[in-house]
Motif scaffolding. Structure first.
Motif, PDB file in Angstrom:
ATOM      1  N   GLU A 108       0.976 -20.671 -33.428  1.00 23.35           N
ATOM      2  CA  GLU A 108      -0.301 -19.978 -33.261  1.00 23.35           C
ATOM      3  C   GLU A 108      -0.734 -19.997 -31.796  1.00 23.35           C
ATOM      4  O   GLU A 108      -1.167 -18.990 -31.246  1.00 23.35           O
ATOM      5  CB  GLU A 108      -1.370 -20.634 -34.136  1.00 23.35           C
ATOM      6  N   ARG A 109      -0.597 -21.162 -31.179  1.00 24.39           N
ATOM      7  CA  ARG A 109      -0.995 -21.309 -29.778  1.00 24.39           C
ATOM      8  C   ARG A 109      -0.149 -20.417 -28.876  1.00 24.39           C
ATOM      9  O   ARG A 109      -0.665 -19.756 -27.967  1.00 24.39           O
ATOM     10  CB  ARG A 109      -0.846 -22.777 -29.371  1.00 24.39           C
ATOM     11  N   ASP A 110       1.151 -20.386 -29.126  1.00 23.55           N
ATOM     12  CA  ASP A 110       2.045 -19.538 -28.330  1.00 23.55           C
ATOM     13  C   ASP A 110       1.705 -18.063 -28.507  1.00 23.55           C
ATOM     14  O   ASP A 110       1.693 -17.284 -27.540  1.00 23.55           O
ATOM     15  CB  ASP A 110       3.501 -19.774 -28.737  1.00 23.55           C
ATOM     16  N   HIS A 111       1.416 -17.663 -29.743  1.00 25.86           N
ATOM     17  CA  HIS A 111       1.083 -16.274 -30.031  1.00 25.86           C
ATOM     18  C   HIS A 111      -0.149 -15.843 -29.241  1.00 25.86           C
ATOM     19  O   HIS A 111      -0.165 -14.793 -28.589  1.00 25.86           O
ATOM     20  CB  HIS A 111       0.831 -16.120 -31.528  1.00 25.86           C
ATOM     21  N   TYR A 112      -1.176 -16.664 -29.276  1.00 25.93           N
ATOM     22  CA  TYR A 112      -2.403 -16.330 -28.565  1.00 25.93           C
ATOM     23  C   TYR A 112      -2.198 -16.347 -27.056  1.00 25.93           C
ATOM     24  O   TYR A 112      -2.790 -15.538 -26.340  1.00 25.93           O
ATOM     25  CB  TYR A 112      -3.517 -17.307 -28.937  1.00 25.93           C
ATOM     26  N   ALA A 113      -1.375 -17.260 -26.573  1.00 24.81           N
ATOM     27  CA  ALA A 113      -1.122 -17.326 -25.137  1.00 24.81           C
ATOM     28  C   ALA A 113      -0.501 -16.028 -24.637  1.00 24.81           C
ATOM     29  O   ALA A 113      -0.902 -15.485 -23.606  1.00 24.81           O
ATOM     30  CB  ALA A 113      -0.220 -18.512 -24.819  1.00 24.81           C
ATOM     31  N   VAL A 114       0.482 -15.518 -25.368  1.00 29.50           N
ATOM     32  CA  VAL A 114       1.138 -14.267 -24.977  1.00 29.50           C
ATOM     33  C   VAL A 114       0.159 -13.099 -25.035  1.00 29.50           C
ATOM     34  O   VAL A 114       0.116 -12.263 -24.122  1.00 29.50           O
ATOM     35  CB  VAL A 114       2.358 -13.982 -25.884  1.00 29.50           C
ATOM     36  N   GLU A 115      -0.661 -13.038 -26.084  1.00 24.38           N
ATOM     37  CA  GLU A 115      -1.629 -11.948 -26.188  1.00 24.38           C
ATOM     38  C   GLU A 115      -2.675 -12.026 -25.082  1.00 24.38           C
ATOM     39  O   GLU A 115      -3.125 -11.006 -24.561  1.00 24.38           O
ATOM     40  CB  GLU A 115      -2.310 -11.974 -27.565  1.00 24.38           C
TER      41      GLU A 115
END
Length: 250
Positions: A141-148
């Motif tokens: 989840e954290r990685d997903h938000y970081a990329v977005e």
């Protein structure tokens, strides 16, 4: 697979439905609503097995997406929900993810990501409905938000020279980690992503503002060397800016 789409912009609802109709999946859009209140009424009218996925925008009149998710969760705890979000709504989307939504779709919606979501729902391979149960899920989840978030920043500031260390600080990660993460998730380096943004913007300037000179467009998209700008444009589109302008304004 029955789906309800909720967004206050009709063209987005129609566009999503059209994209879904072209996919090789058994998709049936059973509801299309412009606000959360109407969508909630529809969801509650349906039997639990008559709805497989709810896709909702965040900012809407009458009842916003966050309130809709909260109300739906009280009645249908296991219903997969995906959130639609525009740039600048990152914090709202983060709240939605904490409420147990299945995915976060950034507008304009990427067809491949949408297909992946729908295939996952169809196959029942990712039925998480609450907060992440272990550190790996939380990391995802954290990685997903970081990329977005990186995409949001770069899209907003495409014409500026980005500092990798500053970007890393913004998302709370190391520079080396976000570089690898961004490439793994998008297939592009941060530099190539920015070049793509700048070239698309340059093409838009050439189309919409043909009176602008080449060096002016070069500077507007972040390049103060028009020769280098020309090379990048030709590498990207197979023609020079001048050739592109002549083709579209001849």
């Amino acid at each position: 697979m029955n789906i309800i789409i909720v967004d206050d912009e009709e063209f987005i609802r129609l566009g999503l439905a059209k994209i879904m109709s072209r996919m090789s999946l058994p998709i049936n859009v059973v509801g299309s609503h412009a606000n959360g209140r109407d969508a909630l009424t529809h969801v509650l009218e349906l039997a639990p097995d008559a709805l497989d996925l709810l896709i909702t925008d965040i900012k809407m009149p009458m009842m916003d997406g966050l309130k809709l998710i909260e109300q739906v969760r009280e009645a249908r705890r296991d219903l997969p929900i995906a959130v639609l979000s525009g740039y600048g709504e990152f914090e709202y989307a983060r709240l939605a993810m904490r409420m147990g939504v299945k995915d976060y779709l950034l507008k304009p919606v990427d067809t491949a990501q949408l297909h992946e979501l729908l295939a996952s729902v169809h196959q029942g391979t990712a039925a998480e409905s609450g907060a992440a149960e272990d550190g790996l899920a939380e990391g995802e989840e954290r990685d997903h938000y970081a990329v977005e978030e990186l995409k949001r920043i770069l899209n907003a500031e495409y014409n500026k020279n980005f500092e990798l260390e500053q970007l890393a600080k913004t998302v709370g990660m190391s520079a080396s980690y976000i570089s690898r993460l961004f490439r793994n998730r998008t297939g592009l380096t941060l530099t190539d992503y920015v070049i793509g943004l700048r070239m698309e913007k340059a093409k838009q300037f050439l189309t919409d503002h043909p009176h602008l000179r080449n060096y002016e467009i070069s500077q507007l998209v972040g390049y103060f060397d028009p020769v280098y700008f020309n090379k990048l444009f030709k590498r990207t589109f197979g023609m020079t800016p001048k050739e592109y302008k002549e083709k579209h304004h001849s």
